[in-house]
Design an enzyme around this catalytic site. Structure first.
Site, PDB file in Angstrom:
ATOM      1  N   LYS A 215       0.832  -1.218   0.000  1.00  0.00           N
ATOM      2  CA  LYS A 215       0.000   0.000   0.000  1.00  0.00           C
ATOM      3  C   LYS A 215       0.864   1.266   0.000  1.00  0.00           C
ATOM      4  CE  LYS A 215      -2.753   3.242   0.711  1.00  0.00           C
ATOM      5  NZ  LYS A 215      -4.036   3.682   0.289  1.00  0.00           N
ATOM      6  N   CYS A 269      -2.963  11.215   1.805  1.00  0.00           N
ATOM      7  CA  CYS A 269      -2.317   9.924   1.549  1.00  0.00           C
ATOM      8  C   CYS A 269      -0.962  10.084   0.881  1.00  0.00           C
ATOM      9  CB  CYS A 269      -3.210   9.063   0.658  1.00  0.00           C
ATOM     10  SG  CYS A 269      -4.865   8.913   1.313  1.00  0.00           S
TER      11      CYS A 269
HETATM   12  N1  SAJ Z   1      -1.759  14.977  -8.776  1.00  0.00           N
HETATM   13  C1  SAJ Z   1      -0.970  15.700  -9.658  1.00  0.00           C
HETATM   14  N2  SAJ Z   1      -0.730  15.170 -10.898  1.00  0.00           N
HETATM   15  C2  SAJ Z   1      -1.258  13.961 -11.274  1.00  0.00           C
HETATM   16  C3  SAJ Z   1      -2.039  13.232 -10.375  1.00  0.00           C
HETATM   17  C4  SAJ Z   1      -2.286  13.773  -9.121  1.00  0.00           C
HETATM   18  O1  SAJ Z   1      -0.482  16.784  -9.334  1.00  0.00           O
HETATM   19  O2  SAJ Z   1      -1.021  13.582 -12.439  1.00  0.00           O
HETATM   20  C5  SAJ Z   1      -2.015  15.509  -7.412  1.00  0.00           C
HETATM   21  C6  SAJ Z   1      -3.495  15.772  -7.131  1.00  0.00           C
HETATM   22  O3  SAJ Z   1      -3.910  16.991  -7.633  1.00  0.00           O
HETATM   23  C7  SAJ Z   1      -3.507  15.702  -5.617  1.00  0.00           C
HETATM   24  C8  SAJ Z   1      -2.476  14.625  -5.315  1.00  0.00           C
HETATM   25  O4  SAJ Z   1      -1.646  14.552  -6.461  1.00  0.00           O
HETATM   26  O5  SAJ Z   1      -3.091  16.922  -5.044  1.00  0.00           O
HETATM   27  C9  SAJ Z   1      -3.045  13.261  -5.017  1.00  0.00           C
HETATM   28  O6  SAJ Z   1      -4.133  12.980  -5.881  1.00  0.00           O
HETATM   29  P1  SAJ Z   1      -4.399  11.540  -6.528  1.00  0.00           P
HETATM   30  O7  SAJ Z   1      -5.620  11.654  -7.358  1.00  0.00           O
HETATM   31  O8  SAJ Z   1      -3.171  11.045  -7.201  1.00  0.00           O
HETATM   32  O9  SAJ Z   1      -4.567  10.577  -5.289  1.00  0.00           O
HETATM   33  P2  SAJ Z   1      -5.499  10.573  -3.958  1.00  0.00           P
HETATM   34  O10 SAJ Z   1      -4.689  11.135  -2.842  1.00  0.00           O
HETATM   35  O11 SAJ Z   1      -6.822  11.149  -4.207  1.00  0.00           O
HETATM   36  O12 SAJ Z   1      -5.653   8.977  -3.774  1.00  0.00           O
HETATM   37  C10 SAJ Z   1      -4.499   8.172  -3.689  1.00  0.00           C
HETATM   38  C11 SAJ Z   1      -4.688   6.976  -4.652  1.00  0.00           C
HETATM   39  N3  SAJ Z   1      -3.453   6.247  -4.790  1.00  0.00           N
HETATM   40  C12 SAJ Z   1      -2.939   5.903  -6.009  1.00  0.00           C
HETATM   41  O13 SAJ Z   1      -3.477   6.222  -7.057  1.00  0.00           O
HETATM   42  C13 SAJ Z   1      -1.689   5.101  -6.024  1.00  0.00           C
HETATM   43  C14 SAJ Z   1      -5.798   6.064  -4.121  1.00  0.00           C
HETATM   44  O14 SAJ Z   1      -5.922   4.905  -4.928  1.00  0.00           O
HETATM   45  C15 SAJ Z   1      -5.494   5.673  -2.668  1.00  0.00           C
HETATM   46  O15 SAJ Z   1      -6.522   4.839  -2.136  1.00  0.00           O
HETATM   47  C16 SAJ Z   1      -5.432   6.937  -1.854  1.00  0.00           C
HETATM   48  O16 SAJ Z   1      -4.339   7.738  -2.345  1.00  0.00           O
HETATM   49  C17 SAJ Z   1      -5.209   6.583  -0.397  1.00  0.00           C
HETATM   50  O17 SAJ Z   1      -6.160   6.735   0.397  1.00  0.00           O
HETATM   51  O18 SAJ Z   1      -4.118   6.096  -0.045  1.00  0.00           O
END
Ligand code: SAJ
Length: 418
Positions: A215, A269
């Site tokens: 995870k 996360c």
């Molecule tokens: N972000 C970027 N660029 C991207 C993707 C995301 O800047 O290309 C930023 C987002 O804007 C945000 C942050 O990253 O600020 C995180 O967003 P996210 O959509 O990547 O992830 P979370 O935090 O909403 O959810 C993540 C997910 N993990 C993965 O995709 C590996 C989710 O599946 C997990 O369950 C969750 O963390 C968790 O609870 O751990």
């Protein structure tokens, strides 16, 4: 025959993970009691209401409560199985704060009876699930716990990390594969019987520490990849190149898939979990640490660029679009957008700053002290602004026509208007 759980189940923590899991189990006929220390959450869920926005969750919760399958309480009840879904924030030194997990283990320990299942869903450093077994064992010396018995344990303790994406939780909770790691193989089997009730994805059985690490690795992988995109955006800016065009072209290679740069990485996360790995193996975790630094530095870079742009005006108005940690959610935890706005407000104390977010109805606590800043509606803010800073690509902002932005200095950190 597939082993399916059919008892009474309590979920400790009715947040972004606990409540959807409660709804998923209850709507499939399991009797679920949700437990939370916050009386407002208990009151809301008891009436079938949801305390935060997540697509399809409200209908699932109200349906489960109306069917009499889901209830909420401040007390930990007797149950056949317990799922711990409480937060694991980090301390000032980036080590995991396990006090909520420990409190949950201690609350449920007196209620356990031989055959009970205890599952930790909270994201945790390797070794935490076994520690849960030890915490329970210390309070219940009468029970054979899986961490210290060669024979058959009386309590089954396992880790099943949540992996759902906010905004898509109700879909992913059903369709994602699940990793279930037991303190013993039998613990994993028993825990899996619960997820089989609603999960359509594959259920992968392993040991508890591997599940914990898997995870953390998932989120660290995403963090490193976003850091690559963020670094690329800063390199491109210094070379006067359009990073979106560079990424668009590079991504046409069959084995390249660069993520999107942004104003930083938020949520509870991805900015947190890599630190649990770094704390466990500090010497070996060089790349992970640098990625965290790159992502944590990005809000400062964005704010600096905006302040530099503002210096070209006599008395500019700056509109900052977006406060949440990502698009189309109402969650502002660890939001880089808020950090950027705060740095701009601090750096430009005499400048009028208009803040817009369709998912936030008031100025967040972190920004309350800045008198040069106020909330405004999208169209009004953009109309009045000399500089428009896009921090979150909410659909409402993406839909803004180019004509509205004409004549403005636009700093689009998300590539929403490309
Ligand atoms: N972000 C970027 N660029 C991207 C993707 C995301 O800047 O290309 C930023 C987002 O804007 C945000 C942050 O990253 O600020 C995180 O967003 P996210 O959509 O990547 O992830 P979370 O935090 O909403 O959810 C993540 C997910 N993990 C993965 O995709 C590996 C989710 O599946 C997990 O369950 C969750 O963390 C968790 O609870 O751990």
């Amino acid at each position: 025959m597939t082993d399916l759980f059919s008892g009474r189940l309590a979920i400790l923590g009715l947040g972004y993970i606990g409540l959807p899991t409660a709804a998923a189990l209850a709507t499939r006929g399991i009797e679920v009691i949700g437990v939370d220390i916050n009386p407002d959450i208990v009151a809301a869920v008891s009436q079938g209401k949801v305390p935060f926005i997540e697509p399809d969750l409200a209908v699932a919760v109200s349906g489960a409560v109306a069917m009499g399958r889901l209830s909420a309480s401040s007390e930990t009840p007797e149950a056949d199985a317990y799922i711990i879904a409480v937060p694991t924030p980090f301390n000032g030194d980036h080590t995991a704060n396990l006090s909520y997990v420990q409190a949950a283990a201690e609350q449920l320990a007196p209620r356990l009876k031989p055959g009970s299942i205890v599952i930790l869903e909270s994201t945790s450093p390797p070794g935490t699930t076994e520690q849960v077994s030890r915490w329970i064992g210390a309070l219940r010396p009468d029970l054979k716990m899986p961490h210290d018995t060669d024979g058959i344990a009386e309590i089954y303790v396992a880790h099943c990390p949540e992996r759902v994406l906010p905004g898509r939780i109700m879909i992913e909770i059903i369709t994602n594969d699940r990793v279930v790691g037991g303190v013993t193989p039998r613990c994993a089997q028993r825990a899996a019987s619960i997820y089989r009730v609603f999960a359509q994805g594959e259920i992968l059985l392993t040991d508890a520490a591997s599940a914990e690490m898997a995870k953390l690795v998932e989120n660290a992988y995403r963090d490193v990849n976003i850091a690559f995109a963020n670094e690329l955006s800063m390199i491109s800016e210094s070379l006067h190149l359009d990073v979106w065009e560079v990424i668009r072209l590079a991504n046409r290679h069959p084995r390249v898939e660069i993520l999107k740069p942004g104003p930083g990485v938020g949520g509870h996360c991805i900015p947190v979990d890599p630190w649990f790995i770094i704390a466990a193996a500090p010497t070996q975790s060089r790349l992970l640490r640098i990625a965290r630094e790159v992502n944590d530095d990005k809000p400062h870079h964005v704010a600096k660029q905006v302040i530099a742009k503002a210096s070209r005006f006599h008395s500019p108005t700056v509109a900052c679009l977006g406060l949440t940690f990502k698009a189309n959610v109402d969650d502002i935890r660890e939001s880089p957008a808020i950090e950027v706005v705060e740095l701009i407000a601090k750096g430009l104390p005499d400048t009028e700053i208009l803040v817009v977010d369709p998912y936030a109805d008031r100025v967040p606590q972190a920004l309350a002290a800045y008198s040069n800043l106020r909330m405004e509606r999208t169209v009004e803010a953009v109309e009045r602004a000399d500089i428009v800073v896009l921090l979150v690509e909410h659909d409402q902002f993406k839909a803004l026509g180019r004509t509205r932005l004409g004549g403005k200095v636009v700093y689009d950190t998300r590539g929403a208007w490309n």
